[in-house]
Design a protein around this motif. Structure first.
Motif, PDB file in Angstrom:
ATOM      1  N   LYS A  60     -27.154   5.752  -6.233  1.00 48.15           N
ATOM      2  CA  LYS A  60     -26.935   7.164  -5.935  1.00 48.15           C
ATOM      3  C   LYS A  60     -28.169   7.750  -5.238  1.00 48.15           C
ATOM      4  O   LYS A  60     -29.297   7.497  -5.631  1.00 48.15           O
ATOM      5  CB  LYS A  60     -26.652   7.955  -7.215  1.00 48.15           C
ATOM      6  N   GLY A  61     -27.935   8.532  -4.194  1.00 45.71           N
ATOM      7  CA  GLY A  61     -29.014   9.183  -3.460  1.00 45.71           C
ATOM      8  C   GLY A  61     -29.492   8.396  -2.260  1.00 45.71           C
ATOM      9  O   GLY A  61     -30.228   8.931  -1.425  1.00 45.71           O
ATOM     10  N   ILE A  62     -29.100   7.126  -2.149  1.00 46.76           N
ATOM     11  CA  ILE A  62     -29.461   6.371  -0.947  1.00 46.76           C
ATOM     12  C   ILE A  62     -28.882   7.070   0.271  1.00 46.76           C
ATOM     13  O   ILE A  62     -29.560   7.247   1.295  1.00 46.76           O
ATOM     14  CB  ILE A  62     -28.991   4.909  -1.066  1.00 46.76           C
ATOM     15  N   MET A  63     -27.652   7.498   0.168  1.00 49.04           N
ATOM     16  CA  MET A  63     -27.071   8.447   1.123  1.00 49.04           C
ATOM     17  C   MET A  63     -26.933   9.775   0.388  1.00 49.04           C
ATOM     18  O   MET A  63     -26.326   9.816  -0.689  1.00 49.04           O
ATOM     19  CB  MET A  63     -25.708   7.967   1.620  1.00 49.04           C
ATOM     20  N   PRO A  64     -27.509  10.865   0.897  1.00 50.85           N
ATOM     21  CA  PRO A  64     -27.438  12.144   0.178  1.00 50.85           C
ATOM     22  C   PRO A  64     -25.995  12.537  -0.128  1.00 50.85           C
ATOM     23  O   PRO A  64     -25.106  12.383   0.717  1.00 50.85           O
ATOM     24  CB  PRO A  64     -28.089  13.138   1.152  1.00 50.85           C
ATOM     25  N   SER A  65     -25.778  13.051  -1.322  1.00 52.77           N
ATOM     26  CA  SER A  65     -24.417  13.362  -1.753  1.00 52.77           C
ATOM     27  C   SER A  65     -23.746  14.409  -0.883  1.00 52.77           C
ATOM     28  O   SER A  65     -22.508  14.466  -0.819  1.00 52.77           O
ATOM     29  CB  SER A  65     -24.422  13.831  -3.212  1.00 52.77           C
ATOM     30  N   ASP A  66     -24.533  15.265  -0.224  1.00 51.68           N
ATOM     31  CA  ASP A  66     -23.921  16.298   0.610  1.00 51.68           C
ATOM     32  C   ASP A  66     -23.707  15.844   2.051  1.00 51.68           C
ATOM     33  O   ASP A  66     -23.335  16.646   2.907  1.00 51.68           O
ATOM     34  CB  ASP A  66     -24.744  17.590   0.569  1.00 51.68           C
ATOM     35  N   ASN A  67     -23.925  14.566   2.337  1.00 49.07           N
ATOM     36  CA  ASN A  67     -23.607  14.011   3.645  1.00 49.07           C
ATOM     37  C   ASN A  67     -22.164  13.507   3.615  1.00 49.07           C
ATOM     38  O   ASN A  67     -21.743  12.874   2.641  1.00 49.07           O
ATOM     39  CB  ASN A  67     -24.569  12.867   3.973  1.00 49.07           C
ATOM     40  N   TYR A  68     -21.410  13.770   4.675  1.00 47.52           N
ATOM     41  CA  TYR A  68     -19.996  13.373   4.671  1.00 47.52           C
ATOM     42  C   TYR A  68     -19.814  11.861   4.582  1.00 47.52           C
ATOM     43  O   TYR A  68     -18.743  11.377   4.209  1.00 47.52           O
ATOM     44  CB  TYR A  68     -19.282  13.923   5.909  1.00 47.52           C
ATOM     45  N   LEU A  69     -20.873  11.091   4.876  1.00 42.38           N
ATOM     46  CA  LEU A  69     -20.780   9.639   4.774  1.00 42.38           C
ATOM     47  C   LEU A  69     -21.022   9.132   3.357  1.00 42.38           C
ATOM     48  O   LEU A  69     -20.865   7.941   3.082  1.00 42.38           O
ATOM     49  CB  LEU A  69     -21.788   8.980   5.723  1.00 42.38           C
ATOM     50  N   SER A  70     -21.413  10.018   2.448  1.00 42.15           N
ATOM     51  CA  SER A  70     -21.661   9.617   1.066  1.00 42.15           C
ATOM     52  C   SER A  70     -20.347   9.591   0.293  1.00 42.15           C
ATOM     53  O   SER A  70     -19.607  10.581   0.273  1.00 42.15           O
ATOM     54  CB  SER A  70     -22.643  10.588   0.401  1.00 42.15           C
ATOM     55  N   ALA A  71     -20.075   8.481  -0.375  1.00 42.30           N
ATOM     56  CA  ALA A  71     -18.843   8.342  -1.153  1.00 42.30           C
ATOM     57  C   ALA A  71     -19.185   8.057  -2.608  1.00 42.30           C
ATOM     58  O   ALA A  71     -19.956   7.143  -2.899  1.00 42.30           O
ATOM     59  CB  ALA A  71     -17.988   7.204  -0.589  1.00 42.30           C
ATOM     60  N   ASN A  72     -18.631   8.875  -3.505  1.00 41.13           N
ATOM     61  CA  ASN A  72     -18.789   8.555  -4.919  1.00 41.13           C
ATOM     62  C   ASN A  72     -17.797   7.458  -5.302  1.00 41.13           C
ATOM     63  O   ASN A  72     -17.047   6.944  -4.464  1.00 41.13           O
ATOM     64  CB  ASN A  72     -18.642   9.805  -5.791  1.00 41.13           C
ATOM     65  N   PHE A  73     -17.778   7.093  -6.576  1.00 41.54           N
ATOM     66  CA  PHE A  73     -16.981   5.945  -6.998  1.00 41.54           C
ATOM     67  C   PHE A  73     -15.479   6.145  -6.756  1.00 41.54           C
ATOM     68  O   PHE A  73     -14.820   5.262  -6.189  1.00 41.54           O
ATOM     69  CB  PHE A  73     -17.276   5.639  -8.460  1.00 41.54           C
ATOM     70  N   PRO A  74     -14.887   7.275  -7.162  1.00 37.63           N
ATOM     71  CA  PRO A  74     -13.446   7.431  -6.902  1.00 37.63           C
ATOM     72  C   PRO A  74     -13.104   7.534  -5.420  1.00 37.63           C
ATOM     73  O   PRO A  74     -12.042   7.056  -5.002  1.00 37.63           O
ATOM     74  CB  PRO A  74     -13.077   8.715  -7.661  1.00 37.63           C
ATOM     75  N   MET A  75     -13.998   8.111  -4.619  1.00 35.36           N
ATOM     76  CA  MET A  75     -13.752   8.112  -3.167  1.00 35.36           C
ATOM     77  C   MET A  75     -13.834   6.692  -2.631  1.00 35.36           C
ATOM     78  O   MET A  75     -13.041   6.287  -1.776  1.00 35.36           O
ATOM     79  CB  MET A  75     -14.763   9.012  -2.467  1.00 35.36           C
ATOM     80  N   GLY A  76     -14.783   5.923  -3.158  1.00 40.09           N
ATOM     81  CA  GLY A  76     -14.899   4.531  -2.752  1.00 40.09           C
ATOM     82  C   GLY A  76     -13.651   3.735  -3.069  1.00 40.09           C
ATOM     83  O   GLY A  76     -13.243   2.855  -2.293  1.00 40.09           O
ATOM     84  N   HIS A  77     -13.010   4.040  -4.191  1.00 39.75           N
ATOM     85  CA  HIS A  77     -11.769   3.354  -4.561  1.00 39.75           C
ATOM     86  C   HIS A  77     -10.686   3.602  -3.528  1.00 39.75           C
ATOM     87  O   HIS A  77      -9.944   2.686  -3.135  1.00 39.75           O
ATOM     88  CB  HIS A  77     -11.312   3.832  -5.944  1.00 39.75           C
ATOM     89  N   ARG A  78     -10.587   4.842  -3.062  1.00 40.55           N
ATOM     90  CA  ARG A  78      -9.568   5.157  -2.053  1.00 40.55           C
ATOM     91  C   ARG A  78      -9.897   4.467  -0.722  1.00 40.55           C
ATOM     92  O   ARG A  78      -8.993   3.985  -0.023  1.00 40.55           O
ATOM     93  CB  ARG A  78      -9.464   6.666  -1.870  1.00 40.55           C
ATOM     94  N   LEU A  79     -11.183   4.419  -0.376  1.00 41.47           N
ATOM     95  CA  LEU A  79     -11.576   3.749   0.866  1.00 41.47           C
ATOM     96  C   LEU A  79     -11.332   2.242   0.779  1.00 41.47           C
ATOM     97  O   LEU A  79     -10.930   1.611   1.756  1.00 41.47           O
ATOM     98  CB  LEU A  79     -13.059   4.009   1.144  1.00 41.47           C
ATOM     99  N   TRP A  80     -11.560   1.672  -0.392  1.00 41.58           N
ATOM    100  CA  TRP A  80     -11.441   0.224  -0.592  1.00 41.58           C
ATOM    101  C   TRP A  80     -10.033  -0.276  -0.273  1.00 41.58           C
ATOM    102  O   TRP A  80      -9.859  -1.355   0.290  1.00 41.58           O
ATOM    103  CB  TRP A  80     -11.816  -0.119  -2.026  1.00 41.58           C
ATOM    104  N   GLY A  81      -9.044   0.510  -0.613  1.00 40.59           N
ATOM    105  CA  GLY A  81      -7.661   0.081  -0.410  1.00 40.59           C
ATOM    106  C   GLY A  81      -7.315  -0.186   1.035  1.00 40.59           C
ATOM    107  O   GLY A  81      -6.456  -1.028   1.327  1.00 40.59           O
ATOM    108  N   ASP A  82      -7.960   0.530   1.977  1.00 47.49           N
ATOM    109  CA  ASP A  82      -7.671   0.359   3.404  1.00 47.49           C
ATOM    110  C   ASP A  82      -8.806  -0.328   4.164  1.00 47.49           C
ATOM    111  O   ASP A  82      -8.705  -0.531   5.376  1.00 47.49           O
ATOM    112  CB  ASP A  82      -7.422   1.729   4.058  1.00 47.49           C
ATOM    113  N   CYS A  83      -9.857  -0.673   3.464  1.00 38.28           N
ATOM    114  CA  CYS A  83     -11.052  -1.206   4.112  1.00 38.28           C
ATOM    115  C   CYS A  83     -10.794  -2.610   4.676  1.00 38.28           C
ATOM    116  O   CYS A  83     -10.067  -3.410   4.071  1.00 38.28           O
ATOM    117  CB  CYS A  83     -12.196  -1.250   3.098  1.00 38.28           C
TER     118      CYS A  83
END
Length: 545
Positions: free
Chosen positions: A241-264
């Protein structure tokens, strides 16, 4: 070459390697080590605790939040065993913690005489939760052994190490040649062909993503540059956490990552075990995985990646950036911002009560402040619901899930970051594991602010008892003290709160008051379960039988 005791040889060698803080608890086998620290004067800041577990937890917090080596010292046998839970936590979180243990007299080791604190094969015992351990059997060996300990923590993957010295050797005077600290260690080479292959896969990918763990902490600037250039979202769960700032649109938390993973279609995993995504979410032939890690055993631990690069994350990313040149992918800001908003709304709908408290903490904690969690309901939600903006601003116990680690760890964080604000959250159960360290906090005036959510139960345990065992509740109700009065009895500040807004008022008062503070928040209802956003369903093929 100078004449000195074994204890002095250790302490002077620590100073040569940049150590300025030691967390320790005195005892018979450490007498000459403590005398050496006394003689060192202001060169060593010594913080003594009220229990050995706290020495190592504080060293862990210091290491995780600063990136420097955290150092602790304990007596052998039960003292070292008391510190083992923290060393186990440091092991699982790749933290550079140096544990110095005393030892019984050298003439008695392995004899079974029953000397004070004797334990059979102490080095063998501790070897299971340290990267390297060694006995120093003469004062002249101390500089070499200490140098090797620091080399072990600075090369490859960082993990705790242990050195020990028999008490008679600590007292022995001998000629010792001190060694200068060495930070110039060789690095693993980066294979140019692998770099070109990885870059080609990522540039051609339609839905790439990056997953980062603690192995990418020191390469955060390169991660940001590379992700911006290729417009790749970056997911982190805890350590990353914090490697990409949380307020950057490229930052994904765990549940967002789950949604991205399905189509990745391509994942670049940097310094992460990638455990939950692979074991829970799955992988199929349409998902290509590139793994970067200094530990070759991690690359294929769960499944074989399409490409595995064994090298330092920073070196690999430097090579990727150089190979990428001026290439700039089309912006994904609109797409990813919309997804972030949808995930945030879902989180707030399902775990709103925890988010209300986390929102207040985030609003009151300065942008450069540090948050330390605990194995508690608000802590779990913080993994995906608490924004941070730089690396090492969110400290957790990682997969070890060490209940009770939080308060002592946060004191180590505070000791290493006296120029920053630090807030730690605890449940009433976990806080009581190291509550005696209120004494340490007051004695050394460590201005940590701790919020205790007091619901008088082990909530996870009791929820499961009710849901899994037809309501048969056993040993999960707790009898607690008045935490405010307890804090005040130690000389700390105590505040009560009953909702997010009264907690806000208490945080402000705590920040404006010298010394450590405890804020007790009375909780009467069960918080919603945090697990829907952690134990998320499989969305690719299973890779685990």
């Amino acid at each position: 070459m100078s004449k000195m005791t074994g204890g002095e040889a250790i302490i002077k060698s620590l100073r040569k390697n940049g150590v300025d803080t030691v967390f320790a608890l005195p005892g018979g086998q450490l007498d000459f080590l403590f005398d050496a620290m006394y003689k060192e004067g202001e060169g060593i800041r010594l913080i003594h605790t009220r229990h050995e577990q706290a020495t190592a937890y504080m060293a862990y917090g210091y290491a995780k939040s600063t990136g420097k080596v955290g150092t602790c010292a304990v007596v052998p046998g039960p003292g070292l065993l008391n510190a083992a839970g923290a060393l186990c936590t440091a092991w699982s979180n790749y933290a550079p913690v140096l544990c110095i243990s005393g030892q019984i007299p050298s003439t008695a080791i392995g004899k079974g005489y029953g000397d004070l604190h004797e334990i059979n094969d102490q080095l063998g015992m501790i070897s299971h939760i340290t990267k390297w351990s060694s006995s120093i059997d003469h004062p002249a060996e101390a500089p070499v052994k200490v140098a090797e300990a620091f080399k072990q923590m600075a090369t490859g993957y960082p993990r705790p190490v242990e050195i020990e010295m028999p008490m008679d050797i600590m007292a022995l005077e001998a000629e010792v040649t001190l060694l200068e600290g060495n930070n110039n260690h060789p690095k693993l080479p980066v294979d140019a062909d692998q770099i070109n292959e990885a870059l080609g896969m990522l540039q051609k990918a339609k839905k790439p993503m990056i997953v980062v763990g603690s192995g990418a902490l020191d390469a955060y600037q390169q991660v940001r540059q590379f992700a911006e250039a290729l417009q790749i979202p970056v997911m982190a769960c805890r350590s990353g956490k914090g490697i990409m700032p949380s307020d950057n649109y490229l930052s994904a938390n765990f549940p967002m990552g789950h949604r991205l993973w399905g189509d990745c279609d391509v994942v670049l995993a940097i310094g992460t075990r990638l455990n939950w995504p692979l074991t829970m979410w799955g992988k199929d032939d349409d998902l290509k995985v590139i793994r970067v890690d200094v530990d070759p055993t991690q690359l294929s631990r769960i499944c074989e990646p399409e490409l595995g690069i064994v090298a330092d994350a920073g070196d690999v990313l430097d090579a990727l950036l150089a190979a990428n040149g001026s290439y700039q992918a089309e912006s994904r800001e609109a797409e990813l911002s919309e997804l972030k908003q949808a995930v945030d709304a879902d989180v707030r709908e399902k775990v709103g009560p925890q988010m209300q408290y986390l929102d207040v903490i985030r609003e009151e904690l300065p942008r450069d402040g540090i948050f330390v969690d605990e194995v508690t309901q608000v802590g779990f939600v913080s993994w995906y619901g608490f924004p941070v903006y730089e690396p090492r601003q969110h400290i957790s116990a990682g997969y070890q899930g060490t209940l009770g680690y939080g308060y002592a760890t946060a004191l180590g964080v505070m000791a290493g970051n006296m120029d920053k604000k630090v807030i730690q959250v605890s449940g009433d159960g976990g806080f009581m594991f190291t509550m005696q360290e209120l004494s340490t906090a007051v004695q050394y005036q460590l201005p940590l602010v701790t919020v205790i959510f007091n619901d008088r139960r082990f909530t996870n345990v009791q929820r499961q008892q009710k849901e899994w065992f037809d309501g048969r509740v056993i040993c999960s109700d707790l009898h607690n003290p008045d935490f405010v009065k307890m804090a005040e009895s130690f000389g700390a500040n105590g505040f009560k709160a009953s909702c997010p807004e009264t907690m806000r008022e208490a945080i402000r008062k705590a920040f404006d008051t010298a010394g450590p503070s405890i804020i007790e928040v009375e909780i009467n209802e069960f918080f919603p379960a945090p697990w829907p956003f952690l134990m998320m369903p499989q969305n690719r093929q299973s890779v685990c039988s």
